[in-house]
Design an enzyme around this catalytic site. Structure first.
Site, PDB file in Angstrom:
ATOM      1  N   GLY A 110      10.764   6.942  23.024  1.00 24.73           N
ATOM      2  CA  GLY A 110      11.934   6.358  22.708  1.00 24.73           C
ATOM      3  C   GLY A 110      12.765   7.078  21.545  1.00 24.73           C
ATOM      4  O   GLY A 110      14.311   6.871  21.498  1.00 24.73           O
ATOM      5  N   GLU A 113      14.434   9.761  23.449  1.00 29.89           N
ATOM      6  CA  GLU A 113      15.362   9.103  24.294  1.00 29.89           C
ATOM      7  C   GLU A 113      16.783   8.667  23.474  1.00 29.89           C
ATOM      8  O   GLU A 113      17.637   8.667  23.958  1.00 29.89           O
ATOM      9  CB  GLU A 113      14.885   8.144  25.067  1.00 29.89           C
ATOM     10  CG  GLU A 113      13.763   8.315  25.951  1.00 29.89           C
ATOM     11  CD  GLU A 113      13.079   7.148  26.614  1.00 29.89           C
ATOM     12  OE1 GLU A 113      12.529   6.443  25.970  1.00 29.89           O
ATOM     13  OE2 GLU A 113      12.878   7.355  27.875  1.00 29.89           O
ATOM     14  N   GLU A 133       4.972   9.253  27.061  1.00 34.67           N
ATOM     15  CA  GLU A 133       4.569   8.023  27.554  1.00 34.67           C
ATOM     16  C   GLU A 133       3.476   7.980  28.548  1.00 34.67           C
ATOM     17  O   GLU A 133       2.662   6.848  28.581  1.00 34.67           O
ATOM     18  CB  GLU A 133       5.758   7.282  28.080  1.00 34.67           C
ATOM     19  CG  GLU A 133       6.858   6.775  27.228  1.00 34.67           C
ATOM     20  CD  GLU A 133       7.932   7.859  26.880  1.00 34.67           C
ATOM     21  OE1 GLU A 133       7.564   9.039  27.182  1.00 34.67           O
ATOM     22  OE2 GLU A 133       8.843   7.617  26.315  1.00 34.67           O
TER      23      GLU A 133
HETATM   24  N1  DAK Z   1       4.490   2.086  17.539  1.00 31.33           N
HETATM   25  C1  DAK Z   1       4.146   1.600  16.567  1.00 31.33           C
HETATM   26  N2  DAK Z   1       3.617   2.112  15.498  1.00 31.33           N
HETATM   27  C2  DAK Z   1       3.644   3.345  15.295  1.00 31.33           C
HETATM   28  C3  DAK Z   1       4.270   4.305  16.322  1.00 31.33           C
HETATM   29  C4  DAK Z   1       4.661   3.547  17.656  1.00 31.33           C
HETATM   30  N3  DAK Z   1       5.240   4.447  18.694  1.00 31.33           N
HETATM   31  N4  DAK Z   1       3.989   5.395  16.156  1.00 31.33           N
HETATM   32  C5  DAK Z   1       3.077   5.463  14.876  1.00 31.33           C
HETATM   33  N5  DAK Z   1       3.222   4.307  14.519  1.00 31.33           N
HETATM   34  C6  DAK Z   1       2.347   3.927  13.131  1.00 31.33           C
HETATM   35  C7  DAK Z   1       1.024   4.174  13.166  1.00 31.33           C
HETATM   36  O1  DAK Z   1       0.250   3.226  13.979  1.00 31.33           O
HETATM   37  C8  DAK Z   1       0.613   4.228  11.827  1.00 31.33           C
HETATM   38  O2  DAK Z   1       0.542   2.732  11.516  1.00 31.33           O
HETATM   39  P1  DAK Z   1      -0.699   2.308  10.379  1.00 31.33           P
HETATM   40  O3  DAK Z   1      -2.169   2.840  11.324  1.00 31.33           O
HETATM   41  O4  DAK Z   1      -0.398   3.131   9.360  1.00 31.33           O
HETATM   42  O5  DAK Z   1      -0.331   1.078  10.207  1.00 31.33           O
HETATM   43  C9  DAK Z   1       1.718   4.731  11.363  1.00 31.33           C
HETATM   44  O6  DAK Z   1       2.870   4.458  12.195  1.00 31.33           O
HETATM   45  C10 DAK Z   1       1.679   6.126  11.037  1.00 31.33           C
HETATM   46  O7  DAK Z   1       1.420   6.690  12.111  1.00 31.33           O
HETATM   47  P2  DAK Z   1       0.044   7.985  12.348  1.00 31.33           P
HETATM   48  O8  DAK Z   1      -0.878   7.575  11.534  1.00 31.33           O
HETATM   49  O9  DAK Z   1      -0.376   8.107  13.778  1.00 31.33           O
HETATM   50  O10 DAK Z   1       0.834   9.333  11.704  1.00 31.33           O
HETATM   51  P3  DAK Z   1       0.366  10.603  12.166  1.00 31.33           P
HETATM   52  O11 DAK Z   1       1.306  11.705  11.245  1.00 31.33           O
HETATM   53  O12 DAK Z   1      -1.139  10.723  12.163  1.00 31.33           O
HETATM   54  O13 DAK Z   1       0.919  10.829  13.727  1.00 31.33           O
HETATM   55  C11 DAK Z   1       2.755  10.480  15.605  1.00 31.33           C
HETATM   56  C12 DAK Z   1       2.425  10.733  14.138  1.00 31.33           C
HETATM   57  C13 DAK Z   1       4.073  10.343  15.967  1.00 31.33           C
HETATM   58  C14 DAK Z   1       2.035  11.865  16.189  1.00 31.33           C
HETATM   59  C15 DAK Z   1       1.537   9.496  16.005  1.00 31.33           C
HETATM   60  O14 DAK Z   1       1.975   8.222  15.070  1.00 31.33           O
HETATM   61  C16 DAK Z   1       1.851   9.172  17.362  1.00 31.33           C
HETATM   62  O15 DAK Z   1       1.583   9.744  18.294  1.00 31.33           O
HETATM   63  N6  DAK Z   1       2.777   7.880  17.728  1.00 31.33           N
HETATM   64  C17 DAK Z   1       2.950   7.588  18.926  1.00 31.33           C
HETATM   65  C18 DAK Z   1       4.066   8.210  19.722  1.00 31.33           C
HETATM   66  C19 DAK Z   1       4.256   7.832  20.963  1.00 31.33           C
HETATM   67  O16 DAK Z   1       3.476   7.726  21.882  1.00 31.33           O
HETATM   68  N7  DAK Z   1       5.523   7.392  21.064  1.00 31.33           N
HETATM   69  C20 DAK Z   1       5.954   6.855  22.419  1.00 31.33           C
HETATM   70  C21 DAK Z   1       5.927   5.563  22.448  1.00 31.33           C
HETATM   71  S1  DAK Z   1       6.094   4.828  23.960  1.00 31.33           S
HETATM   72  C22 DAK Z   1      10.192   0.937  28.413  1.00 31.33           C
HETATM   73  C23 DAK Z   1      11.327   1.763  28.120  1.00 31.33           C
HETATM   74  C24 DAK Z   1      10.985   2.503  26.975  1.00 31.33           C
HETATM   75  C25 DAK Z   1       9.749   2.756  26.549  1.00 31.33           C
HETATM   76  C26 DAK Z   1       8.899   1.866  26.891  1.00 31.33           C
HETATM   77  C27 DAK Z   1       9.001   0.679  27.892  1.00 31.33           C
HETATM   78  N8  DAK Z   1      10.773  -0.019  29.464  1.00 31.33           N
HETATM   79  C28 DAK Z   1      11.914  -0.270  30.041  1.00 31.33           C
HETATM   80  C29 DAK Z   1       9.765  -1.259  29.835  1.00 31.33           C
HETATM   81  C30 DAK Z   1       9.452   3.563  25.536  1.00 31.33           C
HETATM   82  C31 DAK Z   1       8.280   3.933  25.111  1.00 31.33           C
HETATM   83  C32 DAK Z   1       7.776   4.694  24.102  1.00 31.33           C
HETATM   84  O17 DAK Z   1       8.576   5.152  23.136  1.00 31.33           O
END
Ligand code: DAK
Length: 259
Positions: A110, A113, A133
Site C-alpha cells: 500500500g 500504491e 502482497e
Molecule cells: N503493518 C503493520 N505493522 C508493520 C508493517 C505493516 N505493513 N510493516 C512493519 N510493521 C511494524 C513491524 O511489525 C514492527 O513492529 P514491532 O515488532 O516493532 O511492534 C515495526 O513496524 C518495524 O518493522 P520491522 O521490525 O519489520 O522493520 P525492518 O526494518 O526489519 O523491516 C520492512 C522493514 C518494511 C521490510 C518490514 O517491516 C516488512 O516487510 N513489512 C511488511 C511490508 C509489507 O508486506 N507490506 C505490504 C503490506 S500488504 C486490500 C487493499 C490493499 C491492501 C490489502 C488489501 N483490499 C482491497 C482488501 C494492501 C496490502 C498491503 O499493503
C-alpha cells in the site's frame, strides 16, 4: 484540525506538506490514517492559498504498506460490506491540485500504491518499492496491479507482484516509476523546490495539465488528444495566458493571478 497519524504544515504559505506519522509501525496505513490523509488533502485542495502538496513519510519508511495487524482478522464480509480501500484510500484520486510523493525508505504494498496515486514521485537514494502482497496470500488491492504496469510495463510489474521482491530507487527510476532520485538529505528540498515552482505557474494551467495527463490513462489516443485540445483552447480564455505570453515577449517574469 488535530491529527493523530499525520502531521500537516505549509511551506512558503503555498505548499501543503503532509507527513505520515506512525513511526513505530513504519507508517503502516490503517483506516484512521487514511481518513486523516483524505481530510487533510481535501482541506488543502479547498484552500485558495495552496498550489501544490507534498506527501512524505520518515527517512526509514514512506509507508510499509497496509497495516497487516489490522487486516489480519478481516473476513470477506468485513472488507466487502465495509468497502475496504475504496471508502477512504482513494480520496487522493479526487484531489485536483498536484501532489508530489517524496519517498524515502520502504514503500512496499500500500505504500507503493499510495505513492503511485500521487502525481509524481521524487525518491531518496534509499527508497525501496515493491508489491510484496503475494507473500501474505493476497494481491495488491489499492491499484497496484493497474498503476504499476502503466508505470513500469508488464514485465517488471509481473516480476514485482509475483515474486514479491523490492526494487531500489535506481531501478525504479530506470523503470519510470520515479521522476528523480536525490540524496536522502536533499529529498525535502528537492520536493519542496518542485512544489514551489509549480505554485508560481498559473493554477488554471497546472490543473489542466494534471487533468489532461490523467486522461491519458482513461481514454484512447484520439479521445485523449481531443480532451487535451479542448483544455488547451480553453486556456486562451484566461488572463494568465495573456500574462504568460506578454511576459515572454517583453522579457520579464510572469506574474500569474490564477484567473
Ligand atoms: N503493518 C503493520 N505493522 C508493520 C508493517 C505493516 N505493513 N510493516 C512493519 N510493521 C511494524 C513491524 O511489525 C514492527 O513492529 P514491532 O515488532 O516493532 O511492534 C515495526 O513496524 C518495524 O518493522 P520491522 O521490525 O519489520 O522493520 P525492518 O526494518 O526489519 O523491516 C520492512 C522493514 C518494511 C521490510 C518490514 O517491516 C516488512 O516487510 N513489512 C511488511 C511490508 C509489507 O508486506 N507490506 C505490504 C503490506 S500488504 C486490500 C487493499 C490493499 C491492501 C490489502 C488489501 N483490499 C482491497 C482488501 C494492501 C496490502 C498491503 O499493503
Amino acid at each position: 484540525m488535530a491529527y493523530e497519524f499525520i502531521q500537516v504544515r505549509t511551506e512558503g504559505g503555498k505548499v501543503g506538506v503532509i507527513t505520515l506519522n506512525r513511526p513505530k509501525q513504519l507508517n503502516a496505513l490503517n483506516n484512521e490514517l487514511m481518513d486523516e490523509l483524505g481530510a487533510a488533502m481535501k482541506a488543502f485542495d479547498a484552500d485558495a492559498a495552496i498550489g501544490c502538496m507534498v506527501l512524505t513519510g520518515s527517512e526509514k519508511a514512506f509507508a510499509a504498506g497496509a497495516d497487516i495487524g489490522a487486516m489480519a482478522s478481516y473476513t470477506f464480509a468485513d472488507v466487502y460490506k465495509g468497502d475496504y480501500i475504496t471508502r477512504n484510500w482513494e480520496t487522493i484520486r479526487t484531489i485536483r491540485k498536484p501532489v508530489i510523493a517524496a519517498v524515502s525508505g520502504f514503500a512496499p504494498g500500500g505504500g507503493c500504491e499510495l505513492a503511485m496515486m500521487c502525481d509524481f514521485i521524487i525518491a531518496a537514494d534509499n527508497a525501496k518499492f515493491g508489491q510484496p502482497e503475494i507473500k501474505l496470500g493476497i494481491i495488491p488491492g489499492a491499484g497496484g496491479t493497474q498503476r504499476l504496469p502503466r508505470a513500469v510495463g508488464k514485465a517488471k510489474a509481473m516480476d514485482l507482484a509475483l515474486t514479491g521482491r523490492m526494487m531500489d530507487a535506481t531501478e525504479a527510476e530506470r523503470a519510470g516509476l520515479v521522476s528523480r532520485i536525490v540524496p536522502l538529505d536533499k529529498l525535502m528540498d528537492e520536493a519542496l523546490g518542485a512544489a514551489l515552482m509549480i505554485c508560481d505557474y498559473s493554477q488554471l494551467a497546472v490543473l489542466a495539465a494534471k487533468e489532461s495527463i490523467n486522461r491519458a490513462f482513461e481514454s484512447g489516443l484520439a479521445d485523449g488528444v481531443m480532451f487535451e485540445r479542448r483544455l488547451f483552447h480553453a486556456l486562451f480564455a484566461t488572463a494568465d495566458q495573456k500574462e504568460g505570453m506578454d511576459a515572454f515577449v517583453n522579457k520579464r517574469k510572469a506574474q500569474f493571478k490564477h484567473q
